[in-house]
Scaffold this active site. Structure first.
Site, mmCIF file in Angstrom:
data_model
loop_
_atom_site.group_PDB
_atom_site.id
_atom_site.type_symbol
_atom_site.label_atom_id
_atom_site.label_comp_id
_atom_site.label_asym_id
_atom_site.label_seq_id
_atom_site.Cartn_x
_atom_site.Cartn_y
_atom_site.Cartn_z
ATOM 1 N N GLY A 1 14.933 0.289 -57.031
ATOM 2 C CA GLY A 1 14.654 0.842 -58.341
ATOM 3 C C GLY A 1 13.749 2.056 -58.258
ATOM 4 O O GLY A 1 13.928 3.034 -59.002
ATOM 5 N N CYS B 1 -10.338 -6.128 -59.869
ATOM 6 C CA CYS B 1 -10.777 -6.911 -58.714
ATOM 7 C C CYS B 1 -9.612 -7.568 -57.987
ATOM 8 O O CYS B 1 -9.822 -8.269 -57.004
ATOM 9 C CB CYS B 1 -11.808 -7.945 -59.142
#
Length: 460
Positions: A69, A320
């Site tokens: 893709g 994070c």
């Protein structure tokens, strides 16, 4: 183990597996050759192209199979920009496009072109009117995803396509997340998609270019795939991709209703079960299988590990959980909370029992992470002490700056301010989001010796 990350890659559909195995036996020869084995391979390739084109809503000769893709997106952007170079070198994209589009835009800019990002609202949707205003006389190409890969919000593709047609600008639609649920509205000019998003094999992308669109493939080419994707076709994977796309379309109506009900349950129950949660994305105009929410005072990576220990596979856009330590560009563009972010995307066949079990597990997982980080249970009552405080969170990562803000906001009187010093990029997004959720006033960001100073005024 419940797998809840279909937006990253859906499990291989049974039809894809059957077609892949059959094509390994019948489709191993070169489809460009005229002998018996080559002709048999060519028949399989042509049949796959016709099936995929029918599902996309284009002509077979408009459809190219690529190696992914991402490759389809990059080829579409470079080819369309090159084909319309005489018009100009301006590109328009939305702020929440997939990284493959944004990387291509950055490359275009580095090569002397220009691009504009159309902003989105807090639900993650562009305004068709704002998108139309971004189109210029020198705009060579516009790009808009059909639905967002992180929060599931559907974009106003039909309305934007009409504006692009009126301006004579081709529209590229990244349909990676939505194509498995049905065709994109028909006024697009180019379309890209990826087979592993709907349960096909990885390594197959689709690129559709409407007849009449000026298109000049870039880079070395050969006689294969109309010169738009060089190299030997992975025919077994292509056959499996087309077969599975047809299969998921046949199942889409019923499965969409079923999964939407499960996602509605998650959207409703998570804020009831877990305090200080923001469910993001449009509640109505969205993909049926995807829901995203963010939890205050939670380290996203640690929460994902806790859910993994409970045998749930989910994804996250928290800073994070990324190697860059910056929040997702999608969440940043929306202006929503990024810490403790969880994306749940249900694959076909997900049961109500799986979702119920997830809702039982989630509160304990969030509570465990918050307790580990020393997060506050609630805002403390005001002792009417100093009218302003400074919190030094330099060198500390999400969600610590927000936790430290929450701990001290009650130490200033109503009308007082807390200034948080932070060099964590996520603070720029999460501190204003915390203010919205806790009904406090975000005064703004000020320069500091290191990082930035984020000023919050207590309202209650």
């Amino acid at each position: 183990m419940p797998y809840f990350d279909a937006a990253s890659s859906a499990p291989l559909h049974p039809v894809a597996r059957q077609a892949l195995l059959a094509a390994l036996d019948e489709g191993w020869a070169d489809p460009a050759r005229l002998y018996r084995e080559g002709r048999r391979a060519r028949l399989l390739l042509d049949a796959a192209r016709e099936a995929a084109a029918e599902a996309v809503g284009c002509r077979p000769d408009e459809l190219t199979f690529t190696s992914s893709g991402t490759r389809a997106v990059h080829s579409a952007i470079s080819g369309a920009l090159a084909g319309r170079r005489r018009v100009g070198r301006h590109l328009v994209v939305s702020a929440v496009e997939h990284s493959s589009v944004l990387h291509a835009a950055a490359t275009h800019e580095a090569q002397g072109g220009t691009f504009a990002e159309v902003p989105v609202d807090r639900a993650g949707a562009v305004s068709a009117a704002a998108y139309g205003e971004a189109l210029r006389e020198d705009t060579a190409l516009a790009c808009l995803q059909s639905a967002n890969h992180e929060v599931g919000t559907e974009q106003p593709v039909a309305e934007v396509a009409e504006l692009c047609q009126a301006s004579g600008v081709p529209l590229l639609v990244d349909a990676a997340q939505s194509l498995g649920w049905g065709p994109v509205p028909a006024a697009w000019s180019l379309l890209a998609a990826s087979a592993h998003k709907w349960g096909g094999p990885s390594g197959v992308g689709l690129l559709a270019v409407r007849k009449g669109v000026r298109f000049a493939p870039q880079g070395p080419s050969d006689e294969r795939e109309s010169g738009r994707a060089a190299g030997f076709e992975n025919l077994p994977a292509v056959v499996a991709a087309a077969a599975s796309l047809r299969a998921v379309h046949a199942e889409a109506a019923a499965e969409s209703v079923r999964l939407r009900a499960l996602v509605d349950l998650i959207r409703a129950r998570v804020p009831e079960l877990v305090p200080d949660v923001e469910v993001v994305g449009d509640p109505v105009r969205r993909l049926p299988h995807l829901v995203t929410f963010s939890c205050l005072y939670v380290d996203g990576e640690t929460l994902l590990h806790e859910l993994d220990r409970a045998e749930f596979s989910v994804s996250s856009g928290s800073s994070c959980t990324s190697s860059t330590l910056t929040p997702s560009h999608v969440l940043r563009a929306m202006g929503v909370l990024s810490e403790g972010n969880v994306r749940v995307s249900l694959p076909a066949g997900t049961t109500a029992e799986d979702v119920d079990h997830f809702l039982r597990v989630l509160p304990g997982a969030v509570s465990e992470v918050r307790e580990r980080l020393g997060a506050p249970v609630s805002v403390a009552p005001s002792p009417a002490a100093a009218t302003s405080l400074v919190v030094d969170s330099l060198g500390k990562r999400c969600p610590i700056p927000v936790i430290e803000l929450a701990k001290v906001i009650g130490e200033v009187p109503v009308g007082g301010t807390v200034t948080v010093l932070s060099d964590d990029e996520a603070a720029r997004l999460d501190i204003p989001a915390w203010c919205v959720m806790r009904e406090q006033e975000y005064v703004g960001e000020e320069p500091a010796d290191r990082g930035s100073a984020y000023v919050v005024r207590r309202l209650s």
